[in-house]
Design a protein around this motif. Sequence first.
Motif, PDB file in Angstrom:
ATOM      1  N   ASN A  41       0.835  -1.197   0.000  1.00  0.00           N
ATOM      2  CA  ASN A  41       0.000   0.000   0.000  1.00  0.00           C
ATOM      3  C   ASN A  41       0.876   1.257   0.000  1.00  0.00           C
ATOM      4  OD1 ASN A  41      -2.339  -1.513   0.064  1.00  0.00           O
ATOM      5  ND2 ASN A  41      -2.542  -1.422   2.295  1.00  0.00           N
ATOM      6  N   ASP A  42       0.511   2.207  -0.846  1.00  0.00           N
ATOM      7  CA  ASP A  42       1.315   3.421  -0.997  1.00  0.00           C
ATOM      8  C   ASP A  42       1.431   4.205   0.309  1.00  0.00           C
ATOM      9  OD1 ASP A  42       1.581   2.749  -3.640  1.00  0.00           O
ATOM     10  OD2 ASP A  42      -0.015   4.083  -4.343  1.00  0.00           O
ATOM     11  N   HIS A  43       0.320   4.297   1.067  1.00  0.00           N
ATOM     12  CA  HIS A  43       0.357   5.139   2.265  1.00  0.00           C
ATOM     13  C   HIS A  43       1.272   4.554   3.338  1.00  0.00           C
ATOM     14  CE1 HIS A  43      -2.690   2.148   3.486  1.00  0.00           C
ATOM     15  NE2 HIS A  43      -2.366   2.459   4.716  1.00  0.00           N
ATOM     16  N   LEU A  44       1.468   3.221   3.335  1.00  0.00           N
ATOM     17  CA  LEU A  44       2.395   2.627   4.290  1.00  0.00           C
ATOM     18  C   LEU A  44       3.842   2.899   3.906  1.00  0.00           C
ATOM     19  CD1 LEU A  44       0.697  -0.847   4.925  1.00  0.00           C
ATOM     20  CD2 LEU A  44       0.664   1.170   6.396  1.00  0.00           C
ATOM     21  N   ALA A  46       4.868   5.550   2.508  1.00  0.00           N
ATOM     22  CA  ALA A  46       5.159   6.983   2.647  1.00  0.00           C
ATOM     23  C   ALA A  46       5.661   7.351   4.041  1.00  0.00           C
ATOM     24  CB  ALA A  46       3.904   7.789   2.318  1.00  0.00           C
ATOM     25  N   ALA A  47       5.527   6.448   5.015  1.00  0.00           N
ATOM     26  CA  ALA A  47       5.984   6.760   6.376  1.00  0.00           C
ATOM     27  C   ALA A  47       7.501   6.924   6.396  1.00  0.00           C
ATOM     28  CB  ALA A  47       5.558   5.650   7.332  1.00  0.00           C
ATOM     29  N   GLU A  84       5.865   2.421  -6.882  1.00  0.00           N
ATOM     30  CA  GLU A  84       5.264   1.229  -6.305  1.00  0.00           C
ATOM     31  C   GLU A  84       6.360   0.233  -5.931  1.00  0.00           C
ATOM     32  OE1 GLU A  84       2.431  -0.336  -9.025  1.00  0.00           O
ATOM     33  OE2 GLU A  84       0.908   1.164  -8.536  1.00  0.00           O
ATOM     34  N   ARG A 165       4.788  -0.010   9.664  1.00  0.00           N
ATOM     35  CA  ARG A 165       4.062   0.816  10.627  1.00  0.00           C
ATOM     36  C   ARG A 165       4.890   1.149  11.860  1.00  0.00           C
ATOM     37  NH1 ARG A 165      -1.900  -2.118  10.861  1.00  0.00           N
ATOM     38  NH2 ARG A 165      -2.471  -1.803   8.662  1.00  0.00           N
TER      39      ARG A 165
END
Length: 452
Positions: A41-44, A46-47, A84, A165
Amino acid sequence: MHDGGTVAGHRLTGRTRVSEVGTWHDAEGPGGEPSGLLRFNDHLLAAPGARERLVAAISADRRLAQSGQYGLLPVADLVAAHGEVWLIVGRRAVPTVADLLTGGSQLGWQPDAGSAATILIETAQTLLGLHAAGLTHGAVHPGTVVIGEDGSALLAERGLLEALRAEPASPERDIAAWQGLARTLSASWATGQPAQLLDHAASVAASRGLAAARDVLTNGRDMLPPGFSTRESLVRTLHAWSALPPVAAALPPARLPESGELQTLLDPARHPGGPPPAESGGMRFGPGVPADTSAAQIWRQGATQHSDPTAQSRRKARPKRRGAWLSSLVVCLLIAGFILYMRMAPPAEMAVSKVSVAAPKKTQGCDAKTKIMAVVTTNGEAGTFKYEWEQSDGRVTEGTQRVESGTTSVDLPLIWQVSGPGRFKGTATLRVLDHTPEGKPMAAKASFSYKC
């Protein structure tokens, strides 16, 4: 759905499933062999620091595989293109235990308690290997246990949640997750004594760890269905699942990369085949690196003293070495004497000191499954005792129970099902047949009422 597209030569077949970290795609490798791809997932990603932690986690998996660790879904590569990131694994990432649990009504073939025990034994063994290497999984649940073509249970997504995360993971968290998996499989695929065996293994994991829980299952193989050790039921279930129509997950838009656009993130050109080599005389850390033992330190110190070029240093070292030699001799003699004493001393035997049985006080309703709980108290030594449950309706169930060293109480539950209208009073008696005072059976009983 990406049906027919390719990533790094792996053709996506159209079957997908969504996980906590991305979307898995069933695929075929360049030679037609089964494979799997995970698009993160892209948002993961980005962290801050997520990519670096992800690379470190997957590199650790590859080092484990090179050192002989098995039980993980094998990693082939980690590639990136157009922002990606894709993880490529060398086996199919489907079906998972979650797939088999949710698709049970469509399969026409239900996995049995032997399938559950196989999965639990193999995942426990894999987790033990990870913990011994100083690693954890961090996300053990039915969705991360993949069933291989031969019925083997492989753990997927090791360390990925922790990496993406920044969630802390620990062996204790893995053990608690394994317990949850055991209780889920017990409730879904087992009844009677096999279910009791799986629940007992879950309880043992909490108090004494995964190795003891694994041993509970292997020692209780007589209570499991035939074919447990050959994975027959799992393979049959796998064939039934493969015949189901593919399910496509709703995916976010993605641009499949061309082969020339891909960039590997594991940097095999710099360190082909594994991690960078250690510098000569340097220190190495991490999985697969043995701890520096006292014997190694003594050997190294002795080698340093032996290479001292001055005669004066050698003369000063001799008394020290002579004193060390005498001290070592004394220690060896003491150890040998202790071992001889332990061999001559008779081993302590397991002894049962108390039996108690409890039944529900509340009147049981129509078609109730009444759980009667017995507790057998022992002296904490290892051994196996024989027992029997006698029910007032005439049924008698015999069994054996293995007790590990350090365990002072054992649960022996009995499930008694009563059906139909009427009133009934049931009495269950547990008898422990051996390892009792004076060799006489030790018994206890309890009763319950039924009304429908």
